[in-house]
Design a protein around this motif. Structure first.
Motif, PDB file in Angstrom:
ATOM      1  N   PHE A  17       0.846  -1.183   0.000  1.00  0.00           N
ATOM      2  CA  PHE A  17       0.000   0.000   0.000  1.00  0.00           C
ATOM      3  C   PHE A  17       0.887   1.240   0.000  1.00  0.00           C
ATOM      4  N   TYR A  18       0.423   2.299  -0.619  1.00  0.00           N
ATOM      5  CA  TYR A  18       1.081   3.587  -0.464  1.00  0.00           C
ATOM      6  C   TYR A  18       0.938   4.008   0.995  1.00  0.00           C
ATOM      7  N   LEU A  21      -2.029   6.039   2.448  1.00  0.00           N
ATOM      8  CA  LEU A  21      -3.389   5.500   2.367  1.00  0.00           C
ATOM      9  C   LEU A  21      -3.765   4.629   3.558  1.00  0.00           C
ATOM     10  N   ILE A  22      -2.763   4.196   4.329  1.00  0.00           N
ATOM     11  CA  ILE A  22      -3.081   3.308   5.450  1.00  0.00           C
ATOM     12  C   ILE A  22      -2.305   3.719   6.697  1.00  0.00           C
ATOM     13  N   ARG A  60      -6.742  -3.053   6.525  1.00  0.00           N
ATOM     14  CA  ARG A  60      -5.868  -2.149   5.771  1.00  0.00           C
ATOM     15  C   ARG A  60      -6.431  -1.908   4.362  1.00  0.00           C
ATOM     16  N   GLU A  63      -9.311   0.432   4.695  1.00  0.00           N
ATOM     17  CA  GLU A  63      -8.789   1.762   5.001  1.00  0.00           C
ATOM     18  C   GLU A  63      -8.210   2.426   3.749  1.00  0.00           C
ATOM     19  N   ALA A  64      -7.435   1.683   2.972  1.00  0.00           N
ATOM     20  CA  ALA A  64      -6.855   2.234   1.746  1.00  0.00           C
ATOM     21  C   ALA A  64      -7.945   2.636   0.763  1.00  0.00           C
ATOM     22  N   ASN A  67      -9.661   5.853   2.073  1.00  0.00           N
ATOM     23  CA  ASN A  67      -8.770   7.011   1.955  1.00  0.00           C
ATOM     24  C   ASN A  67      -8.532   7.391   0.488  1.00  0.00           C
ATOM     25  N   SER A  68      -8.570   6.436  -0.404  1.00  0.00           N
ATOM     26  CA  SER A  68      -8.358   6.755  -1.819  1.00  0.00           C
ATOM     27  C   SER A  68      -9.549   7.502  -2.403  1.00  0.00           C
TER      28      SER A  68
END
Length: 71
Positions: A17-18, A21-22, A60, A63-64, A67-68
C-alpha cells in the motif's frame, strides 16, 4: 498484490500500500521508503494461511479504499 516466486512450494503473497493510504497500528508491515513508484509504502507478506493476519489486512484494504476516495 503479487504472488511471489515461481516455485509453488515457496510462493507467498505480498500486499503493498502507499504509505499515505493506510496506518499500521500493529507495525506488521515492512516500510518500503520510496519503494512504490518513488513513494513510501508498506508491504505485508503472507507465507501461510493466518486468519489474524488476513483480518488485519482486510482492515488495511478497507482503510486504503476509503482514503483513496478522498484524494
Amino acid at each position: 498484490m503479487d504472488i511471489v516466486e515461481d516455485d509453488p512450494e515457496k510462493r507467498w503473497l505480498s500486499i503493498c500500500f502507499y504509505g499515505d493510504l493506510i496506518t499500521d497500528p500493529n507495525e506488521e508491515g515492512d516500510l518500503v521508503p520510496e519503494g512504490l513508484l518513488g513513494e513510501d509504502g508498506y508491504c505485508f507478506d503472507l507465507y501461510e494461511y493466518d486468519k489474524a493476519a488476513i483480518s488485519y489486512l482486510e482492515l488495511r484494504i478497507d482503510e486504503a479504499y476509503a482514503n483513496s476516495l478522498s484524494l
